[in-house]
Design a protein around this motif. Sequence first.
Motif, PDB file in Angstrom:
ATOM      1  N   THR A  12       0.806  -1.215   0.000  1.00 48.78           N
ATOM      2  CA  THR A  12       0.000   0.000   0.000  1.00 48.78           C
ATOM      3  C   THR A  12       0.844   1.273   0.000  1.00 48.78           C
ATOM      4  OG1 THR A  12      -0.135  -0.049   2.412  1.00 48.78           O
ATOM      5  CG2 THR A  12      -1.923  -1.134   1.178  1.00 48.78           C
ATOM      6  N   SER A  13       2.115   1.157   0.356  1.00 47.19           N
ATOM      7  CA  SER A  13       2.974   2.342   0.351  1.00 47.19           C
ATOM      8  C   SER A  13       4.434   1.926   0.189  1.00 47.19           C
ATOM      9  CB  SER A  13       2.801   3.164   1.631  1.00 47.19           C
ATOM     10  OG  SER A  13       3.219   2.418   2.744  1.00 47.19           O
ATOM     11  N   LEU A  14       5.238   2.900  -0.187  1.00 50.59           N
ATOM     12  CA  LEU A  14       6.673   2.700  -0.351  1.00 50.59           C
ATOM     13  C   LEU A  14       7.416   3.721   0.487  1.00 50.59           C
ATOM     14  CD1 LEU A  14       6.880   2.363  -4.230  1.00 50.59           C
ATOM     15  CD2 LEU A  14       7.084   0.525  -2.564  1.00 50.59           C
ATOM     16  N   ARG A  15       8.590   3.346   0.922  1.00 51.59           N
ATOM     17  CA  ARG A  15       9.493   4.276   1.605  1.00 51.59           C
ATOM     18  C   ARG A  15      10.822   4.206   0.880  1.00 51.59           C
ATOM     19  NH1 ARG A  15       8.009   6.178   6.668  1.00 51.59           N
ATOM     20  NH2 ARG A  15      10.191   6.241   7.255  1.00 51.59           N
ATOM     21  N   TRP A  16      11.489   5.351   0.725  1.00 57.38           N
ATOM     22  CA  TRP A  16      12.723   5.368  -0.052  1.00 57.38           C
ATOM     23  C   TRP A  16      13.690   6.424   0.448  1.00 57.38           C
ATOM     24  CZ3 TRP A  16      13.844   9.921  -2.580  1.00 57.38           C
ATOM     25  CH2 TRP A  16      12.787  10.801  -2.768  1.00 57.38           C
ATOM     26  N   ARG A  17      14.922   6.286   0.002  1.00 55.32           N
ATOM     27  CA  ARG A  17      15.986   7.249   0.274  1.00 55.32           C
ATOM     28  C   ARG A  17      16.987   7.154  -0.857  1.00 55.32           C
ATOM     29  NH1 ARG A  17      20.538   7.369   5.014  1.00 55.32           N
ATOM     30  NH2 ARG A  17      21.268   9.453   4.491  1.00 55.32           N
ATOM     31  N   TRP A  18      17.624   8.254  -1.180  1.00 54.89           N
ATOM     32  CA  TRP A  18      18.689   8.226  -2.174  1.00 54.89           C
ATOM     33  C   TRP A  18      19.773   9.199  -1.733  1.00 54.89           C
ATOM     34  CZ3 TRP A  18      20.810  11.961  -5.345  1.00 54.89           C
ATOM     35  CH2 TRP A  18      20.189  13.197  -5.327  1.00 54.89           C
ATOM     36  N   VAL A  24      25.072   6.634   1.670  1.00 56.50           N
ATOM     37  CA  VAL A  24      23.738   6.157   2.032  1.00 56.50           C
ATOM     38  C   VAL A  24      23.829   4.764   2.645  1.00 56.50           C
ATOM     39  CG1 VAL A  24      21.477   5.513   1.126  1.00 56.50           C
ATOM     40  CG2 VAL A  24      22.636   7.513   0.229  1.00 56.50           C
ATOM     41  N   ASP A  25      23.199   4.614   3.811  1.00 58.15           N
ATOM     42  CA  ASP A  25      23.122   3.321   4.478  1.00 58.15           C
ATOM     43  C   ASP A  25      21.690   2.808   4.337  1.00 58.15           C
ATOM     44  OD1 ASP A  25      23.179   1.101   6.119  1.00 58.15           O
ATOM     45  OD2 ASP A  25      23.626   2.208   7.950  1.00 58.15           O
ATOM     46  N   CYS A  26      21.485   1.859   3.454  1.00 53.45           N
ATOM     47  CA  CYS A  26      20.136   1.340   3.218  1.00 53.45           C
ATOM     48  C   CYS A  26      19.581   0.597   4.433  1.00 53.45           C
ATOM     49  CB  CYS A  26      20.132   0.420   1.999  1.00 53.45           C
ATOM     50  SG  CYS A  26      20.343   1.286   0.431  1.00 53.45           S
ATOM     51  N   ASP A  27      20.439   0.208   5.374  1.00 50.35           N
ATOM     52  CA  ASP A  27      19.968  -0.484   6.570  1.00 50.35           C
ATOM     53  C   ASP A  27      19.471   0.485   7.643  1.00 50.35           C
ATOM     54  OD1 ASP A  27      20.545  -3.024   5.524  1.00 50.35           O
ATOM     55  OD2 ASP A  27      22.649  -2.826   6.122  1.00 50.35           O
ATOM     56  N   ALA A  30      15.493   4.534   9.776  1.00 53.19           N
ATOM     57  CA  ALA A  30      15.038   5.826  10.298  1.00 53.19           C
ATOM     58  C   ALA A  30      15.275   6.945   9.291  1.00 53.19           C
ATOM     59  CB  ALA A  30      15.750   6.140  11.607  1.00 53.19           C
ATOM     60  N   ALA A  31      16.214   6.761   8.377  1.00 56.41           N
ATOM     61  CA  ALA A  31      16.536   7.796   7.387  1.00 56.41           C
ATOM     62  C   ALA A  31      15.728   7.648   6.105  1.00 56.41           C
ATOM     63  CB  ALA A  31      18.026   7.751   7.067  1.00 56.41           C
ATOM     64  N   ILE A  32      14.946   6.584   6.001  1.00 62.42           N
ATOM     65  CA  ILE A  32      14.148   6.348   4.800  1.00 62.42           C
ATOM     66  C   ILE A  32      12.794   7.023   4.985  1.00 62.42           C
ATOM     67  CG2 ILE A  32      13.058   4.579   3.378  1.00 62.42           C
ATOM     68  CD1 ILE A  32      15.392   2.748   3.970  1.00 62.42           C
ATOM     69  N   THR A  33      12.345   7.778   3.965  1.00 56.99           N
ATOM     70  CA  THR A  33      11.117   8.566   4.073  1.00 56.99           C
ATOM     71  C   THR A  33      10.004   7.994   3.202  1.00 56.99           C
ATOM     72  OG1 THR A  33      11.772  10.022   2.279  1.00 56.99           O
ATOM     73  CG2 THR A  33      12.432  10.669   4.486  1.00 56.99           C
ATOM     74  N   ASP A  34       8.793   8.469   3.426  1.00 59.30           N
ATOM     75  CA  ASP A  34       7.668   8.036   2.601  1.00 59.30           C
ATOM     76  C   ASP A  34       7.869   8.477   1.166  1.00 59.30           C
ATOM     77  OD1 ASP A  34       6.258   6.768   4.611  1.00 59.30           O
ATOM     78  OD2 ASP A  34       5.244   8.596   5.218  1.00 59.30           O
ATOM     79  N   SER A  35       7.414   7.653   0.270  1.00 64.77           N
ATOM     80  CA  SER A  35       7.539   7.946  -1.154  1.00 64.77           C
ATOM     81  C   SER A  35       6.520   8.989  -1.572  1.00 64.77           C
ATOM     82  CB  SER A  35       7.320   6.665  -1.961  1.00 64.77           C
ATOM     83  OG  SER A  35       7.348   6.925  -3.329  1.00 64.77           O
ATOM     84  N   ALA A  36       6.923   9.849  -2.479  1.00 65.86           N
ATOM     85  CA  ALA A  36       6.009  10.818  -3.073  1.00 65.86           C
ATOM     86  C   ALA A  36       5.452  10.220  -4.355  1.00 65.86           C
ATOM     87  CB  ALA A  36       6.751  12.115  -3.368  1.00 65.86           C
TER      88      ALA A  36
END
Length: 73
Positions: A12-18, A24-27, A30-36
Amino acid sequence: MIRPSLHPPELTSLRWRWGAAGSVDCDDSAAITDSAVAPLRLQAGDLPAVYCVYGLDAAGNRTPVTRIDIPAP
């Protein structure tokens, strides 16, 4: 341009970071935000980069984090 999609449809939703490769630490969830809804547009000067994404279903269950390395042109 990066345009994530909800696959499987139970998500139902995605969270991402780049960010810049090596920064960037994909693990670090806490640093990953909701997808737009709008896609992420990267310029050549932004590369190389790393994109991290995971999905959530309606109950809040997470998929594993997918790390995508985006090389410089």
